[in-house]
Design a protein around this motif. Structure first.
Motif, PDB file in Angstrom:
ATOM      1  N   ILE A   7     -42.439   8.048 -18.817  1.00 40.82           N
ATOM      2  CA  ILE A   7     -42.499   7.173 -19.926  1.00 40.82           C
ATOM      3  C   ILE A   7     -42.309   5.751 -19.614  1.00 40.82           C
ATOM      4  N   LEU A   8     -41.523   5.343 -18.614  1.00 46.14           N
ATOM      5  CA  LEU A   8     -40.990   4.117 -18.195  1.00 46.14           C
ATOM      6  C   LEU A   8     -42.363   3.619 -17.214  1.00 46.14           C
ATOM      7  N   GLY A   9     -43.074   4.614 -16.542  1.00 47.37           N
ATOM      8  CA  GLY A   9     -44.003   4.158 -15.952  1.00 47.37           C
ATOM      9  C   GLY A   9     -45.296   3.670 -16.554  1.00 47.37           C
ATOM     10  N   LYS A 194     -49.446   1.705  -2.714  1.00 51.32           N
ATOM     11  CA  LYS A 194     -49.433   3.139  -3.272  1.00 51.32           C
ATOM     12  C   LYS A 194     -48.379   3.596  -4.176  1.00 51.32           C
ATOM     13  N   LYS A 195     -47.142   3.011  -4.007  1.00 52.81           N
ATOM     14  CA  LYS A 195     -45.916   3.263  -4.776  1.00 52.81           C
ATOM     15  C   LYS A 195     -46.096   2.773  -5.954  1.00 52.81           C
ATOM     16  N   ILE A 196     -46.804   1.723  -6.116  1.00 51.64           N
ATOM     17  CA  ILE A 196     -46.994   0.885  -7.408  1.00 51.64           C
ATOM     18  C   ILE A 196     -48.004   1.506  -8.360  1.00 51.64           C
ATOM     19  N   LEU A 197     -49.003   1.901  -7.681  1.00 59.20           N
ATOM     20  CA  LEU A 197     -50.095   2.776  -8.580  1.00 59.20           C
ATOM     21  C   LEU A 197     -50.439   4.241  -7.664  1.00 59.20           C
ATOM     22  N   PRO A 198     -49.456   5.067  -7.996  1.00 57.57           N
ATOM     23  CA  PRO A 198     -49.647   6.300  -7.277  1.00 57.57           C
ATOM     24  C   PRO A 198     -51.015   6.970  -7.573  1.00 57.57           C
ATOM     25  N   LEU A 206     -45.425   1.276 -11.319  1.00 55.99           N
ATOM     26  CA  LEU A 206     -43.861   1.277 -11.082  1.00 55.99           C
ATOM     27  C   LEU A 206     -43.793   0.095 -10.120  1.00 55.99           C
ATOM     28  N   PRO A 207     -42.749  -0.980 -10.543  1.00 58.98           N
ATOM     29  CA  PRO A 207     -42.779  -2.064  -9.807  1.00 58.98           C
ATOM     30  C   PRO A 207     -42.250  -1.637  -8.204  1.00 58.98           C
ATOM     31  N   HIS A 208     -42.721  -2.521  -7.366  1.00 57.71           N
ATOM     32  CA  HIS A 208     -41.943  -2.474  -5.939  1.00 57.71           C
ATOM     33  C   HIS A 208     -42.437  -3.327  -4.950  1.00 57.71           C
TER      34      HIS A 208
END
Length: 247
Positions: A7-9, A194-198, A206-208
């Motif tokens: 949900i948060l993503g 890739k962690k931001i947009l898996p 997700l922020p990173h």
């Protein structure tokens, strides 16, 4: 707690997209003006806008960018910059992140996106990958860009890396271009995009923090097109070993 992360993503993806759209609309007219300028003034003007834009936007989406190795760019030297490619976030990081004036290579389809496509037409060499004549022309266009003293920023993997490997195999194009122009290759590596947009997740982010590292340039002086496989393998090995060590 995967349901909460999911949900948060998606909420974060909405926030990032809306903020991108709003900030783009603020800059729409200044970017549109660039279409009427000749190069290299057009690209230099566009990049000044892009750098200011991303300097505000990236921290606002909690994805600050840290660069390392910019000292490897020698004043007055033009490079063929190669970068890994993991995410749609890569372009707004690399284009303003490369020191000096630079263009990238973009698919014709990106230039056809309403409103946003204007940025690709200004800041990129466009190519229709399905058209052999277009592919030949884009190669000539990239040579002209380099002759103007503008760096060419290329992703030798061709497409985004959706695998678990550090890098996908490289195509020849960037290395043949550098050899024909007798210009050095500047390897660069993005971390964490890739962690931001898996990959495989639709409208999820997700922020990173993002790290963008430049490696020492690789000379092509005296090389011929017969050296393309050797040069490609050398750069691939350098980038893979660096990525594994620093990820």
């Amino acid at each position: 707690m995967n349901w909460l992360k999911n949900i948060l993503g998606r909420l974060f993806a909405v926030y990032g997209f809306l903020l991108f759209t709003v900030t783009f609309l603020i800059l729409f007219i200044p970017i549109w003006i660039a279409n009427f300028m000749p190069d290299p003034q057009k690209t230099r003007y566009f990049l000044s806008l892009s750098r200011g834009w991303m300097a505000v936007y990236m921290p606002m989406i909690f994805c600050p960018v840290r660069k390392k190795g910019v000292e490897y760019f020698a004043p007055g030297q033009t490079y063929v910059v190669v970068s890994n490619h993991n995410s749609l976030v890569d372009v707004p990081v690399t284009t303003p992140g490369v020191p000096g004036v630079n263009k990238t290579l973009s698919k014709k389809e990106m230039g056809e996106v309403p409103l946003f496509g204007m940025m690709y037409k200004v800041g990129s060499v466009m190519v229709d990958r399905k058209d052999e004549a277009s592919r030949r022309k884009c190669y000539d266009d990239m040579r002209k860009v380099l002759d103007m003293g503008i760096h060419m920023l290329l992703y030798p993997e061709g497409t985004r890396n959706r695998t678990a490997d550090p890098l996908k195999p490289f195509y020849d194009g960037a290395f043949a271009l550098a050899i024909e122009a007798q210009l050095p290759i500047m390897p660069s590596l993005l971390f964490h995009t890739k962690k931001i947009l898996p990959p495989g997740k639709l409208f999820f982010a997700l922020p990173h923090r993002i790290d963008y590292h430049f490696l020492p340039p690789v000379s092509t002086t005296g090389m011929t097109l017969e050296d393309v496989p050797m040069l490609k393998e050398k750069v691939f090995k350098l980038m893979t070993e660096y990525y594994i060590t620093h990820q």
